[in-house]
Design a protein around this motif. Sequence first.
Motif, PDB file in Angstrom:
ATOM      1  N   LEU A  15     -30.186  12.411   8.501  1.00  0.00           N
ATOM      2  CA  LEU A  15     -29.855  11.233   7.543  1.00  0.00           C
ATOM      3  C   LEU A  15     -30.839  10.321   7.709  1.00  0.00           C
ATOM      4  O   LEU A  15     -31.377   9.442   6.804  1.00  0.00           O
ATOM      5  CB  LEU A  15     -28.471  10.596   8.233  1.00  0.00           C
ATOM      6  CG  LEU A  15     -27.184  11.352   7.779  1.00  0.00           C
ATOM      7  CD1 LEU A  15     -26.127  10.795   8.380  1.00  0.00           C
ATOM      8  CD2 LEU A  15     -26.950  11.546   6.297  1.00  0.00           C
ATOM      9  N   SER A  16     -31.560  10.035   8.762  1.00  0.00           N
ATOM     10  CA  SER A  16     -32.705   9.070   9.076  1.00  0.00           C
ATOM     11  C   SER A  16     -33.810   9.438   8.071  1.00  0.00           C
ATOM     12  O   SER A  16     -34.455   8.541   7.587  1.00  0.00           O
ATOM     13  CB  SER A  16     -33.113   8.977  10.601  1.00  0.00           C
ATOM     14  OG  SER A  16     -34.050   7.988  10.545  1.00  0.00           O
ATOM     15  N   PHE A  17     -34.249  10.795   8.088  1.00  0.00           N
ATOM     16  CA  PHE A  17     -35.164  11.360   7.656  1.00  0.00           C
ATOM     17  C   PHE A  17     -34.752  11.022   5.785  1.00  0.00           C
ATOM     18  O   PHE A  17     -36.062  10.850   5.202  1.00  0.00           O
ATOM     19  CB  PHE A  17     -35.643  12.813   7.813  1.00  0.00           C
ATOM     20  CG  PHE A  17     -36.617  13.511   6.768  1.00  0.00           C
ATOM     21  CD1 PHE A  17     -37.894  13.394   7.313  1.00  0.00           C
ATOM     22  CD2 PHE A  17     -36.394  14.265   5.874  1.00  0.00           C
ATOM     23  CE1 PHE A  17     -38.986  13.883   6.763  1.00  0.00           C
ATOM     24  CE2 PHE A  17     -37.390  14.852   5.152  1.00  0.00           C
ATOM     25  CZ  PHE A  17     -38.712  14.724   5.600  1.00  0.00           C
ATOM     26  N   LEU A  18     -33.739  11.471   5.664  1.00  0.00           N
ATOM     27  CA  LEU A  18     -33.424  11.345   4.141  1.00  0.00           C
ATOM     28  C   LEU A  18     -33.295  10.001   3.724  1.00  0.00           C
ATOM     29  O   LEU A  18     -33.747   9.572   2.481  1.00  0.00           O
ATOM     30  CB  LEU A  18     -32.089  12.033   4.045  1.00  0.00           C
ATOM     31  CG  LEU A  18     -31.360  12.148   2.572  1.00  0.00           C
ATOM     32  CD1 LEU A  18     -32.440  13.192   1.826  1.00  0.00           C
ATOM     33  CD2 LEU A  18     -30.244  12.728   2.481  1.00  0.00           C
ATOM     34  N   ALA A  19     -33.028   9.038   4.452  1.00  0.00           N
ATOM     35  CA  ALA A  19     -33.013   7.315   4.285  1.00  0.00           C
ATOM     36  C   ALA A  19     -34.519   6.932   3.994  1.00  0.00           C
ATOM     37  O   ALA A  19     -34.708   6.329   3.009  1.00  0.00           O
ATOM     38  CB  ALA A  19     -32.391   6.621   5.321  1.00  0.00           C
ATOM     39  N   THR A  26     -37.041   5.129  -3.825  1.00  0.00           N
ATOM     40  CA  THR A  26     -36.519   3.725  -4.608  1.00  0.00           C
ATOM     41  C   THR A  26     -37.466   2.723  -4.734  1.00  0.00           C
ATOM     42  O   THR A  26     -37.673   2.282  -5.622  1.00  0.00           O
ATOM     43  CB  THR A  26     -35.199   3.279  -3.838  1.00  0.00           C
ATOM     44  OG1 THR A  26     -34.119   4.335  -3.687  1.00  0.00           O
ATOM     45  CG2 THR A  26     -34.775   2.057  -4.404  1.00  0.00           C
ATOM     46  N   LEU A  27     -38.423   2.690  -3.710  1.00  0.00           N
ATOM     47  CA  LEU A  27     -39.490   1.602  -3.835  1.00  0.00           C
ATOM     48  C   LEU A  27     -40.324   1.962  -4.788  1.00  0.00           C
ATOM     49  O   LEU A  27     -40.882   1.072  -5.734  1.00  0.00           O
ATOM     50  CB  LEU A  27     -39.921   1.539  -2.298  1.00  0.00           C
ATOM     51  CG  LEU A  27     -41.367   0.410  -2.430  1.00  0.00           C
ATOM     52  CD1 LEU A  27     -40.570  -1.310  -2.532  1.00  0.00           C
ATOM     53  CD2 LEU A  27     -41.750   0.412  -0.914  1.00  0.00           C
ATOM     54  N   ALA A  28     -40.736   3.225  -4.949  1.00  0.00           N
ATOM     55  CA  ALA A  28     -41.508   3.648  -5.945  1.00  0.00           C
ATOM     56  C   ALA A  28     -41.086   3.750  -7.337  1.00  0.00           C
ATOM     57  O   ALA A  28     -41.979   3.351  -8.359  1.00  0.00           O
ATOM     58  CB  ALA A  28     -42.044   5.240  -5.691  1.00  0.00           C
ATOM     59  N   PRO A  41     -32.636   7.969  -6.905  1.00  0.00           N
ATOM     60  CA  PRO A  41     -33.189   7.737  -5.651  1.00  0.00           C
ATOM     61  C   PRO A  41     -32.431   6.553  -5.112  1.00  0.00           C
ATOM     62  O   PRO A  41     -32.083   6.615  -3.976  1.00  0.00           O
ATOM     63  CB  PRO A  41     -34.622   7.442  -6.012  1.00  0.00           C
ATOM     64  CG  PRO A  41     -35.022   7.999  -7.092  1.00  0.00           C
ATOM     65  CD  PRO A  41     -33.689   8.140  -8.000  1.00  0.00           C
ATOM     66  N   VAL A  42     -32.101   5.659  -5.986  1.00  0.00           N
ATOM     67  CA  VAL A  42     -31.234   4.400  -5.555  1.00  0.00           C
ATOM     68  C   VAL A  42     -29.967   4.834  -4.891  1.00  0.00           C
ATOM     69  O   VAL A  42     -29.424   4.586  -3.895  1.00  0.00           O
ATOM     70  CB  VAL A  42     -30.970   3.420  -6.616  1.00  0.00           C
ATOM     71  CG1 VAL A  42     -30.466   2.313  -6.114  1.00  0.00           C
ATOM     72  CG2 VAL A  42     -32.514   3.163  -7.261  1.00  0.00           C
ATOM     73  N   ILE A  43     -29.326   5.710  -5.769  1.00  0.00           N
ATOM     74  CA  ILE A  43     -27.811   6.276  -5.255  1.00  0.00           C
ATOM     75  C   ILE A  43     -27.922   7.064  -3.893  1.00  0.00           C
ATOM     76  O   ILE A  43     -27.168   6.815  -3.098  1.00  0.00           O
ATOM     77  CB  ILE A  43     -27.227   7.117  -6.285  1.00  0.00           C
ATOM     78  CG1 ILE A  43     -26.888   6.222  -7.625  1.00  0.00           C
ATOM     79  CG2 ILE A  43     -26.036   7.790  -5.819  1.00  0.00           C
ATOM     80  CD1 ILE A  43     -26.496   6.913  -8.679  1.00  0.00           C
ATOM     81  N   ALA A  44     -29.102   7.807  -4.028  1.00  0.00           N
ATOM     82  CA  ALA A  44     -29.229   8.557  -2.689  1.00  0.00           C
ATOM     83  C   ALA A  44     -29.483   7.812  -1.462  1.00  0.00           C
ATOM     84  O   ALA A  44     -29.074   7.868  -0.503  1.00  0.00           O
ATOM     85  CB  ALA A  44     -30.337   9.688  -3.045  1.00  0.00           C
TER      86      ALA A  44
END
Length: 127
Positions: A15-19, A26-28, A41-44
Amino acid sequence: MNKEQVKAERKTLLLSFLAGLCGNATLAVFTSSAVPFSIFPVIAFGLAAYCLYQEYLSKPMTEGTPAIAFACFLAGAFGYSGFMRAQFPDMGSNFLPLMITLGLLLWVAYKLGIMLPKKIESTEAQV
């Protein structure tokens, strides 16, 4: 960390890797003109952060897990950055993000005991 702790913390590390991956995506999406806008990406990122928080609340982390989880977060972020730079060469070279990602993943593998040599049982002890 021993094998039981690694299996218990696998969900937290994933989960940390996925976050990290979704956070950088999301930033991109919001800052880079080369990346087309998408809400996924925002939802994920929101779901990964929420699940990571719930995992944190449900059981205590063992010693060393926060540092490894942060390394997994950074590996996800730098991995996505390297992927985006490979896909859009105008953004710059992807060499440094990939080297940082590989270094972090090697460190995580070492800390988890994946890279340790296996014990070889001697045949003399069996006789």
